[in-house]
Design an enzyme around this catalytic site. Structure first.
Site, PDB file in Angstrom:
ATOM      1  N   TYR A 184     -57.578  -3.213  55.669  1.00 44.08           N
ATOM      2  CA  TYR A 184     -56.327  -2.469  55.627  1.00 44.08           C
ATOM      3  C   TYR A 184     -56.378  -1.478  54.457  1.00 44.08           C
ATOM      4  CZ  TYR A 184     -55.148  -5.755  59.232  1.00 44.08           C
ATOM      5  OH  TYR A 184     -55.187  -6.483  60.401  1.00 44.08           O
ATOM      6  N   ALA A 237     -48.369 -10.299  56.450  1.00 49.56           N
ATOM      7  CA  ALA A 237     -48.519  -8.904  56.009  1.00 49.56           C
ATOM      8  C   ALA A 237     -47.267  -8.122  56.406  1.00 49.56           C
ATOM      9  CB  ALA A 237     -49.752  -8.296  56.656  1.00 49.56           C
ATOM     10  N   ARG A 248     -54.755 -10.343  47.303  1.00 48.48           N
ATOM     11  CA  ARG A 248     -55.781 -10.827  48.242  1.00 48.48           C
ATOM     12  C   ARG A 248     -56.875  -9.762  48.337  1.00 48.48           C
ATOM     13  NH1 ARG A 248     -55.542 -13.917  54.080  1.00 48.48           N
ATOM     14  NH2 ARG A 248     -55.481 -15.702  52.705  1.00 48.48           N
TER      15      ARG A 248
HETATM   16  C1  LIG Z   1     -52.402 -15.771  63.460  1.00 42.93           C
HETATM   17  C2  LIG Z   1     -53.033 -15.261  62.206  1.00 42.93           C
HETATM   18  C3  LIG Z   1     -52.463 -14.206  61.522  1.00 42.93           C
HETATM   19  C4  LIG Z   1     -53.014 -13.739  60.320  1.00 42.93           C
HETATM   20  N1  LIG Z   1     -52.354 -12.772  59.607  1.00 42.93           N
HETATM   21  C5  LIG Z   1     -52.776 -12.458  58.355  1.00 42.93           C
HETATM   22  C6  LIG Z   1     -51.987 -11.653  57.508  1.00 42.93           C
HETATM   23  O1  LIG Z   1     -50.866 -11.274  57.831  1.00 42.93           O
HETATM   24  N2  LIG Z   1     -52.495 -11.350  56.288  1.00 42.93           N
HETATM   25  C7  LIG Z   1     -53.713 -11.803  55.871  1.00 42.93           C
HETATM   26  O2  LIG Z   1     -54.128 -11.498  54.748  1.00 42.93           O
HETATM   27  N3  LIG Z   1     -54.451 -12.621  56.639  1.00 42.93           N
HETATM   28  C8  LIG Z   1     -53.999 -12.972  57.852  1.00 42.93           C
HETATM   29  N4  LIG Z   1     -54.697 -13.872  58.607  1.00 42.93           N
HETATM   30  C9  LIG Z   1     -55.888 -14.501  58.006  1.00 42.93           C
HETATM   31  C10 LIG Z   1     -55.496 -15.843  57.349  1.00 42.93           C
HETATM   32  O3  LIG Z   1     -54.562 -15.643  56.300  1.00 42.93           O
HETATM   33  C11 LIG Z   1     -56.742 -16.573  56.814  1.00 42.93           C
HETATM   34  O4  LIG Z   1     -57.307 -15.803  55.784  1.00 42.93           O
HETATM   35  C12 LIG Z   1     -57.783 -16.821  57.897  1.00 42.93           C
HETATM   36  O5  LIG Z   1     -57.183 -17.241  59.110  1.00 42.93           O
HETATM   37  C13 LIG Z   1     -58.811 -17.869  57.447  1.00 42.93           C
HETATM   38  O6  LIG Z   1     -58.171 -19.082  57.128  1.00 42.93           O
HETATM   39  P1  LIG Z   1     -58.158 -20.360  58.169  1.00 42.93           P
HETATM   40  O7  LIG Z   1     -59.591 -20.665  58.471  1.00 42.93           O
HETATM   41  O8  LIG Z   1     -57.448 -21.437  57.403  1.00 42.93           O
HETATM   42  O9  LIG Z   1     -57.446 -19.926  59.408  1.00 42.93           O
HETATM   43  C14 LIG Z   1     -54.189 -14.321  59.813  1.00 42.93           C
HETATM   44  C15 LIG Z   1     -54.788 -15.365  60.528  1.00 42.93           C
HETATM   45  C16 LIG Z   1     -54.225 -15.860  61.697  1.00 42.93           C
HETATM   46  C17 LIG Z   1     -54.868 -17.024  62.399  1.00 42.93           C
END
Ligand SMILES: Cc1cc2nc3c(=O)[nH]c(=O)nc-3n(C[C@H](O)[C@H](O)[C@H](O)COP(=O)(O)O)c2cc1C
Length: 371
Positions: free
Chosen positions: A195, A71, A243
């Protein structure tokens, strides 16, 4: 005598669909795995540094088709934290250009998530608890769809007026122009996780009585204006993703039926290429009934089927077989991986091995490809 590295070649057409290329407009990804945007809270004045080069670079080397940058604020106060990346000046463009050139050189498509954190801005890094920062700690006064704070203990944001909305809309267009200069090939708008865009979309957080509130059409107006502004600076041959938090997980909040309706409008615009289907984040009152593997995949499936637009599935997708089934059964067009790819930057290479797909490894790492 030094020997030029050679690649083994395989009949790739037999690979599962997950590892077949996919095209959006003029952009082709080598497979259907995308690294999800993940905040690193490690930029200085919005400029990505060595940490980002290794974080994004390693995941590009690790075999993902698309690597999406975290982001990224289109204005300084649009960042979640002071350590978040930004795209409001040329120093940031130059730093991203270097990272993008590397990612492309190893076969990944560089993408960026443009964002405004709204009432959840000015917060600490996740490892410091994520709570709001005071101005004395380097925080700032956030803006929001309304003056309602995210939760108790969070500051009341300043509600955006017409001029404030117009400034933000312009900032997204300007950031899109910079994203192009920096060599990004995909822009994703962050319309999820509580957000700013999400707080306009959700009836939980948008109680405005003007043209940006009211019914779903009114609440979607801000997103539509941002898309118009981005598209005015982002070439027609490059893809644009959105998203969304497809559900709010709160009674009276966004439902999948609302999101399908919104995605029909996004599809009808003709300039949005994929909906990255996430959920939640608008209120701490949310209750997610079950956090099981693939728990958000039904949203990607519903939007894909009912709105007729390509979707990305994300959330607790952890094995190659799981990802291959989602794509093979046409429940989504892309699978976004976040935490599993933090734990293992080579997750896509490992997933290919797990499901028996034959793919290129980086030649430098070829001797580790023991399949
Ligand atoms: C360290 C971290 C940072 C994240 N930063 C963002 C972000 O910048 N933008 C966003 O839309 N989601 C963010 N997320 C959510 C992830 O993009 C994802 O939707 C969420 O972790 C679920 O997927 P997963 O089970 O594969 O981790 C973040 C997740 C993690 C773990």
């Amino acid at each position: 005598m030094s020997q030029k590295p050679t690649r083994r070649t395989f009949p790739r057409e037999r690979n599962p669909r997950l590892f077949q290329p996919i095209s959006f407009r003029s952009v082709t990804a080598r497979n259907r795995l995308a690294i999800a945007p993940m905040c690193q809270y490690s930029a200085v004045e919005g400029v990505p540094g060595d940490w980002h080069m290794q974080h994004l670079g390693a995941r590009a080397v690790g075999g993902a088709g698309i690597v999406c940058v975290e982001a990224t604020g289109t204005t300084p106060e649009g960042r979640i934290s002071p350590g978040c990346t930004g795209l409001w000046n040329d120093t940031q463009v130059a730093a991203f250009a270097r990272i993008n050139a590397f990612m492309e050189s190893v076969g990944a498509v560089p993408a960026i998530q443009l964002s405004h954190a709204g009432r959840k801005a000015s917060a600490r890094a996740s490892w410091l608890g994520g709570a709001p920062l005071t101005p004395a700690e380097g925080g700032w006064h956030p803006i929001g769809a309304t003056a309602e704070p995210f939760a108790e203990g969070w500051p009341a944001p300043q509600a955006l007026d017409r001029a404030g909305i117009a400034r933000l809309v312009d900032s997204f267009g300007a950031a899109a122009a910079r994203a192009l200069k920096a060599g990004f090939k995909i822009i994703e708008l962050h319309g999820a996780h509580g957000y700013l865009i999400h707080t306009f979309l959700s009836p939980i957080s948008n109680t405005r009585s003007d043209a940006w509130g009211g019914d779903l059409k009114g609440r979607a107006r801000f997103l539509m204006e941002l898309l118009d502004s981005v598209r005015a600076h982002w070439p027609a041959e490059l893809p644009l993703f959105v998203r969304l938090s497809c559900v709010d997980w709160i009674a009276g909040g966004l439902t999948i039926a609302d999101s399908v309706e919104l995605c029909r409008w996004l599809k009808a615009r003709g300039d949005v290429d994929l909906i990255d289907c996430s959920s939640g984040g608008v209120s701490p009152r949310q209750v997610i009934p079950s956090l099981h593997p693939g728990y958000q995949v039904p949203f990607a499936e519903a939007v894909r089927r009912e709105a007729g637009i390509a979707t990305g599935a994300v959330g607790l997708i952890q094995t190659g077989h799981q990802a291959a089934d989602i794509i093979g059964n046409e429940r989504a067009d892309l699978v976004f991986i976040a935490r599993a790819a933090l734990a293992n930057p080579n997750w896509p290479l490992a997933a290919a091995r797990e499901i028996g797909a034959d793919i290129d490894w980086p030649v430098q790492y070829e001797r580790a490809n023991l399949t």
